[in-house]
Design a protein around this motif. Structure first.
Motif, PDB file in Angstrom:
ATOM      1  N   GLY A 264       0.792  -1.235   0.000  1.00 45.13           N
ATOM      2  CA  GLY A 264       0.000   0.000   0.000  1.00 45.13           C
ATOM      3  C   GLY A 264       0.816   1.272   0.000  1.00 45.13           C
ATOM      4  N   ILE A 265       2.086   1.184  -0.371  1.00 46.18           N
ATOM      5  CA  ILE A 265       2.948   2.371  -0.324  1.00 46.18           C
ATOM      6  C   ILE A 265       2.593   3.360  -1.427  1.00 46.18           C
ATOM      7  N   GLY A 266       2.385   2.856  -2.650  1.00 47.90           N
ATOM      8  CA  GLY A 266       2.255   3.729  -3.819  1.00 47.90           C
ATOM      9  C   GLY A 266       1.205   4.809  -3.709  1.00 47.90           C
ATOM     10  N   LEU A 267      -0.076   4.430  -3.727  1.00 43.39           N
ATOM     11  CA  LEU A 267      -1.175   5.393  -3.773  1.00 43.39           C
ATOM     12  C   LEU A 267      -1.270   6.191  -2.470  1.00 43.39           C
ATOM     13  N   SER A 268      -1.109   5.526  -1.331  1.00 44.33           N
ATOM     14  CA  SER A 268      -1.194   6.240  -0.046  1.00 44.33           C
ATOM     15  C   SER A 268      -0.077   7.270   0.090  1.00 44.33           C
ATOM     16  N   ASN A 269       1.104   6.959  -0.464  1.00 40.59           N
ATOM     17  CA  ASN A 269       2.221   7.900  -0.440  1.00 40.59           C
ATOM     18  C   ASN A 269       1.864   9.176  -1.194  1.00 40.59           C
ATOM     19  N   ILE A 270       1.268   9.016  -2.359  1.00 36.84           N
ATOM     20  CA  ILE A 270       0.886  10.172  -3.180  1.00 36.84           C
ATOM     21  C   ILE A 270      -0.178  11.013  -2.474  1.00 36.84           C
ATOM     22  N   VAL A 271      -1.192  10.339  -1.920  1.00 41.58           N
ATOM     23  CA  VAL A 271      -2.277  11.048  -1.236  1.00 41.58           C
ATOM     24  C   VAL A 271      -1.737  11.856  -0.061  1.00 41.58           C
ATOM     25  N   GLN A 272      -0.840  11.267   0.720  1.00 37.64           N
ATOM     26  CA  GLN A 272      -0.288  11.967   1.886  1.00 37.64           C
ATOM     27  C   GLN A 272       0.597  13.140   1.479  1.00 37.64           C
ATOM     28  N   ARG A 273       1.397  12.966   0.438  1.00 32.34           N
ATOM     29  CA  ARG A 273       2.258  14.078   0.008  1.00 32.34           C
ATOM     30  C   ARG A 273       1.430  15.243  -0.509  1.00 32.34           C
ATOM     31  N   TYR A 274       0.351  14.954  -1.254  1.00 30.08           N
ATOM     32  CA  TYR A 274      -0.523  16.034  -1.725  1.00 30.08           C
ATOM     33  C   TYR A 274      -1.215  16.732  -0.551  1.00 30.08           C
ATOM     34  N   SER A 275      -1.599  15.966   0.465  1.00 30.67           N
ATOM     35  CA  SER A 275      -2.287  16.566   1.609  1.00 30.67           C
ATOM     36  C   SER A 275      -1.386  17.538   2.364  1.00 30.67           C
ATOM     37  N   LEU A 276      -0.060  17.330   2.285  1.00 28.82           N
ATOM     38  CA  LEU A 276       0.877  18.240   2.941  1.00 28.82           C
ATOM     39  C   LEU A 276       1.174  19.475   2.103  1.00 28.82           C
ATOM     40  N   LEU A 277       0.839  19.415   0.816  1.00 29.28           N
ATOM     41  CA  LEU A 277       1.203  20.506  -0.087  1.00 29.28           C
ATOM     42  C   LEU A 277       0.037  21.375  -0.523  1.00 29.28           C
ATOM     43  N   THR A 278      -1.174  20.827  -0.526  1.00 31.56           N
ATOM     44  CA  THR A 278      -2.312  21.583  -1.044  1.00 31.56           C
ATOM     45  C   THR A 278      -3.594  21.063  -0.427  1.00 31.56           C
ATOM     46  N   LYS A 279      -4.639  21.897  -0.474  1.00 29.95           N
ATOM     47  CA  LYS A 279      -5.952  21.479   0.016  1.00 29.95           C
ATOM     48  C   LYS A 279      -6.722  20.670  -1.030  1.00 29.95           C
ATOM     49  N   ARG A 280      -6.241  20.675  -2.252  1.00 31.18           N
ATOM     50  CA  ARG A 280      -6.898  19.895  -3.298  1.00 31.18           C
ATOM     51  C   ARG A 280      -6.640  18.407  -3.085  1.00 31.18           C
ATOM     52  N   ASN A 281      -7.648  17.582  -3.367  1.00 27.34           N
ATOM     53  CA  ASN A 281      -7.578  16.156  -3.073  1.00 27.34           C
ATOM     54  C   ASN A 281      -7.208  15.328  -4.293  1.00 27.34           C
ATOM     55  N   VAL A 282      -6.642  14.156  -4.033  1.00 28.40           N
ATOM     56  CA  VAL A 282      -6.434  13.141  -5.069  1.00 28.40           C
ATOM     57  C   VAL A 282      -7.722  12.329  -5.154  1.00 28.40           C
ATOM     58  N   PHE A 283      -8.295  12.226  -6.359  1.00 26.71           N
ATOM     59  CA  PHE A 283      -9.559  11.512  -6.536  1.00 26.71           C
ATOM     60  C   PHE A 283      -9.318  10.144  -7.175  1.00 26.71           C
ATOM     61  N   ILE A 284     -10.085   9.162  -6.706  1.00 24.71           N
ATOM     62  CA  ILE A 284      -9.985   7.796  -7.227  1.00 24.71           C
ATOM     63  C   ILE A 284     -11.355   7.367  -7.714  1.00 24.71           C
ATOM     64  N   GLU A 285     -11.418   6.906  -8.962  1.00 23.55           N
ATOM     65  CA  GLU A 285     -12.674   6.408  -9.541  1.00 23.55           C
ATOM     66  C   GLU A 285     -12.493   4.942  -9.925  1.00 23.55           C
ATOM     67  N   LYS A 286     -13.486   4.142  -9.575  1.00 24.52           N
ATOM     68  CA  LYS A 286     -13.415   2.722  -9.905  1.00 24.52           C
ATOM     69  C   LYS A 286     -14.782   2.233 -10.352  1.00 24.52           C
TER      70      LYS A 286
END
Length: 397
Positions: A264-286
């Motif tokens: 679970g490193i990949g996607l969670s890593n990206i989400v956490q780094r974005y949360s530290l840099l901006t208020k905009r969210n990473v969206f996931i569609e499935k």
């Protein structure tokens, strides 16, 4: 009697208000309550002290004479002195509270900054071993399947790994740089999977100079390969394209059975780094047919996007500016309490028939009231709102 009652009385009022309505929590409310309470309390205390002095002790007047207005000027003058004492006490209390609050904010911000930096460094440090581990797994498979391709893969991997080392310490990289790296990485994947994997790039040129977090595409490409099977008859199609201020990575769903649980490193890593840099969210569609991740594309590197909150110097400067505003107001108030009674005395002694002191008293009083409203927050919310609107417009340009 005067010293004890006026000094102790105002001190008790100030201490009580400090406990019930601290300056740091309700500045405007405290200012209004303080003004009303000290006016009422000092008027009552002065009338009591003068009554005891002139009626009880000196017996210079009867109760009826005292309350008939004979001692009106004496009461008015003493009230101004009492208000001056009270102003000093409240100013002292405010300064002490402001000093404590400023120190507390600086310490909290330093702790937040250190925590955010440590978290960000931890997230970035995941990328180095994560990439190396996955690349070595691919290389291990190629050595048995195709030794020549393994040699080519090794040479390309060294080039890509150099990019990983260069970019992993950055907060943001341009979309153009990230795309170039992703294309090189896709070539590596093509080396292993050949026609079992197809890649489609359709990113707008306007987005090339904008920013994303580094190695985000590489981590998402790894996830696509890791969680889906790919064959020549059922190729895995991975699309990278622009969509409404986002960079999208989409693949057709061909979910493989997981032999072992994902880290679970990949996607969670990206989400956490974005949360530290901006208020905009990473969206996931499935859905049943596809899996899509939308990465926010940032227009610039504004100061507001930094993981570090307000620095110690900035906090100190704000606190210093606030102290100057308060000192200016109390200086104005003290001058009013000293000069207006002096003008009243001069007026009564020189021309009692012409009460000209009323004009400077009213004019200065209105200015003092306006000064107090500005310092203690009345109208500040509107100003802050307009400042935020202007800053937001400038950041969008």
């Amino acid at each position: 009697m005067y010293s004890f009652i006026l000094g102790a009385g105002n001190g008790l009022i100030n201490d009580y208000l400090n406990k019930k309505f601290p300056w740091s929590e309700a500045t405007t409310k405290r200012a209004v309550i303080s003004i009303v309470s000290i006016l009422i309390a000092n008027t009552v205390m002065v009338y009591f002290c003068n009554y005891m002095n002139f009626v009880v002790f000196q017996k210079a007047a009867t109760t009826e004479e005292y309350f008939s207005g004979k001692y009106g000027f004496v009461n008015w003058f003493t009230i101004n002195i009492a208000l001056l004492i009270s102003a000093f006490l409240h100013a002292k209390g405010f300064m002490e509270e402001l000093k404590k609050t400023s120190k507390k904010e600086v310490v909290e911000q330093k702790l937040i900054a250190k925590s955010a930096n440590a978290q960000f460094e931890s997230l970035k440090n995941q990328l180095d071993p994560h990439f190396l581990f996955n690349s070595l797994n691919v290389l291990s498979s190629l050595i048995d399947e195709n030794p020549k391709q393994a040699q080519k893969f090794t040479a390309s991997m060294s080039k890509i790994y150099r990019y990983v080392l260069e970019q992993k310490d950055k907060e943001l990289v341009t979309v153009e740089d990230e795309l170039e790296f992703a294309k090189t990485y896709c070539d590596l994947l093509k080396t292993r999977f050949e026609d079992s994997v197809d890649f489609v790039f359709d990113v707008k040129k306007d987005d090339y100079r904008r920013f994303v977090v580094p190695l985000s595409l590489q981590l998402l490409l790894e996830n696509c390969i890791k969680h889906n099977f790919a064959t020549s008859s059922k190729p895995l199609v991975i699309k990278i394209f622009s969509e409404n201020d986002t960079l999208c990575i989409e693949n057709n769903l061909q979910v493989r059975e997981q032999i072992k649980e994902s880290s679970g490193i990949g996607l969670s890593n990206i989400v956490q780094r974005y949360s530290l840099l901006t208020k905009r969210n990473v969206f996931i569609e499935k859905s049943e047919d596809y899996f899509k991740v939308k990465l926010p594309v940032l227009s610039s590197r504004p100061n507001a996007v930094s993981i570090l909150p307000e620095t110690k110097n900035e906090s100190y400067e704000k606190a210093q500016k606030r102290v100057k505003e308060i000192k200016s107001f109390y200086g104005n108030l003290i001058s009013y309490c000293l000069i207006i009674p002096f003008l009243i005395i001069v007026n009564i002694m020189t021309s009692p028939g012409d009460l000209w002191f009323i004009y400077p008293m009213l004019g200065w009083g209105i200015g003092l009231a306006a000064h107090g409203m500005g310092v203690f927050g009345v109208g500040k919310k509107w100003e802050d709102k307009k400042i935020r609107e202007i800053l937001e417009k400038q950041n969008k340009r």
